[in-house]
Enzyme design. Structure first.
Site, PDB file in Angstrom:
ATOM      1  N   GLY A 127      80.090  32.447 108.354  1.00  0.00           N
ATOM      2  CA  GLY A 127      79.846  32.592 107.071  1.00  0.00           C
ATOM      3  C   GLY A 127      78.409  33.270 106.378  1.00  0.00           C
ATOM      4  N   THR A 128      77.698  33.522 107.669  1.00  0.00           N
ATOM      5  CA  THR A 128      76.322  33.819 107.389  1.00  0.00           C
ATOM      6  C   THR A 128      76.395  35.116 106.456  1.00  0.00           C
ATOM      7  OG1 THR A 128      76.283  35.112 109.690  1.00  0.00           O
ATOM      8  CG2 THR A 128      75.475  32.859 109.447  1.00  0.00           C
ATOM      9  N   GLY A 129      77.234  35.861 106.521  1.00  0.00           N
ATOM     10  CA  GLY A 129      77.309  37.156 105.904  1.00  0.00           C
ATOM     11  C   GLY A 129      77.545  36.926 104.393  1.00  0.00           C
ATOM     12  N   CYS A 130      78.342  35.942 104.165  1.00  0.00           N
ATOM     13  CA  CYS A 130      78.835  35.525 102.919  1.00  0.00           C
ATOM     14  C   CYS A 130      77.435  34.865 102.126  1.00  0.00           C
ATOM     15  CB  CYS A 130      79.866  34.624 102.959  1.00  0.00           C
ATOM     16  SG  CYS A 130      81.454  35.212 103.416  1.00  0.00           S
ATOM     17  N   LYS A 186      72.719  44.959 108.498  1.00  0.00           N
ATOM     18  CA  LYS A 186      72.163  43.788 109.141  1.00  0.00           C
ATOM     19  C   LYS A 186      72.478  43.854 110.647  1.00  0.00           C
ATOM     20  CE  LYS A 186      75.500  41.675 106.811  1.00  0.00           C
ATOM     21  NZ  LYS A 186      76.360  40.691 105.967  1.00  0.00           N
ATOM     22  N   THR A 246      77.468  29.483 112.891  1.00  0.00           N
ATOM     23  CA  THR A 246      77.202  30.808 112.219  1.00  0.00           C
ATOM     24  C   THR A 246      78.200  31.350 111.143  1.00  0.00           C
ATOM     25  OG1 THR A 246      77.754  32.098 114.041  1.00  0.00           O
ATOM     26  CG2 THR A 246      75.429  31.175 113.825  1.00  0.00           C
TER      27      THR A 246
END
Length: 273
Positions: A212-215, A176, A210
């Site tokens: 928790g965007t990875g989770c 990412k 933003t």
């Protein structure tokens, strides 16, 4: 008889509801899945920061996982924060017994603020036991730097790091690119069979919500794979879901710091084939 699409998240709890188990379950539910969970750690946090972390005992983590696998049998699984090397080893050992289920691994090694969330022993355990089981690994730039042992500041660096990481056994890798500055953010999906990487470009969205965007992204990939989409399409749909969730939550006030995305913004169009 009603049929559920079932998913499993193995991760830490976020008392603020923006990341971890809570974000995973929200995402999976929004995308039409029945989400079960294995809690690896309990955190005390809100939109301002993390104040306390308590790892769950490894035998309890394993017991949760075996209980879910024995009865609910998910169609896809994702892992997030593991907590400890002991947790990591037991989880990997148990998951190695169910290789027919897609496994999305979000390494959760480095926080948004740059704080290292895994000690060196846990990273070595991750590298040896869990990484080779991954259908898809989803590191951000700092996590890819840890895994590859190199600095990443360009697309060429991402390509070089991907070669090193894929050489250690995962089937596919999504790096990412959100940490690279620019008006457009690019994520790159690499494959162990040396196919050309797929590039997912998205315009940078200005928002403080933003967390928790990875989770959310890894959970969305898990949900779409559970629903029967192939990896490439699952990643594309997950990217679209996260972008829309950020956009639809940009102007919402959630706490005094970095709030969560809008997981329930009405993503039904993405679920349809």
């Amino acid at each position: 008889m009603m049929y559920y699409v079932k998913t499993l998240t193995i991760a830490g709890s976020d008392s603020g509801g923006g990341a971890g188990i809570q974000a995973d379950i929200k995402t999976m539910s929004a995308l039409g899945c029945y989400a079960s969970s294995v809690v690896t750690a309990v955190t005390a946090q809100n939109t301002m920061g993390v104040y306390c972390v308590q790892h769950i005992e490894a035998k309890t983590v394993e017991a949760q996982l075996r209980a879910v696998l024995a009865d609910l049998r998910p169609h896809a699984i994702k892992t997030g924060m593991m907590g400890s090397a002991g947790n990591m080893e037991r989880i990997a050992k148990t998951l190695s017994e169910v290789k027919d289920i897609p496994l999305i691994v979000d390494p959760v090694m480095v926080s948004t603020s740059g704080h290292k969330l895994m000690d060196d022993d846990t990273i070595r355990t991750f590298d040896e036991y869990l990484l080779p089981l991954a259908t898809l690994l989803t590191p951000n730039i700092p996590e890819a730097e840890v895994l590859a042992g190199m600095r990443i500041s360009s697309v060429a660096d991402m390509d070089e790091a991907a070669k090193m990481i894929l050489g250690r056994g995962c089937k596919a890798l999504l790096i990412k690119g959100g940490h690279i500055e620019g008006k457009v953010k690019s994520d790159r999906l690499y494959f162990a069979d040396n196919r050309m990487p797929m590039v997912f470009d998205a315009e940078t969205i200005v928002s403080r919500n933003t967390h928790g965007t990875g989770c959310t992204l890894s959970s969305a990939v898990c949900a779409f794979m559970a629903r029967g989409f192939h990896l490439e399409e699952a990643v594309a749909k997950a990217k679209a879901y996260v972008s829309d969730a950020i956009r639809m939550g940009a102007d919402v006030e959630i706490g005094s710091g970095h709030g969560a995305v809008n997981h329930f913004y009405n993503p039904e169009k993405l679920i349809k084939r």
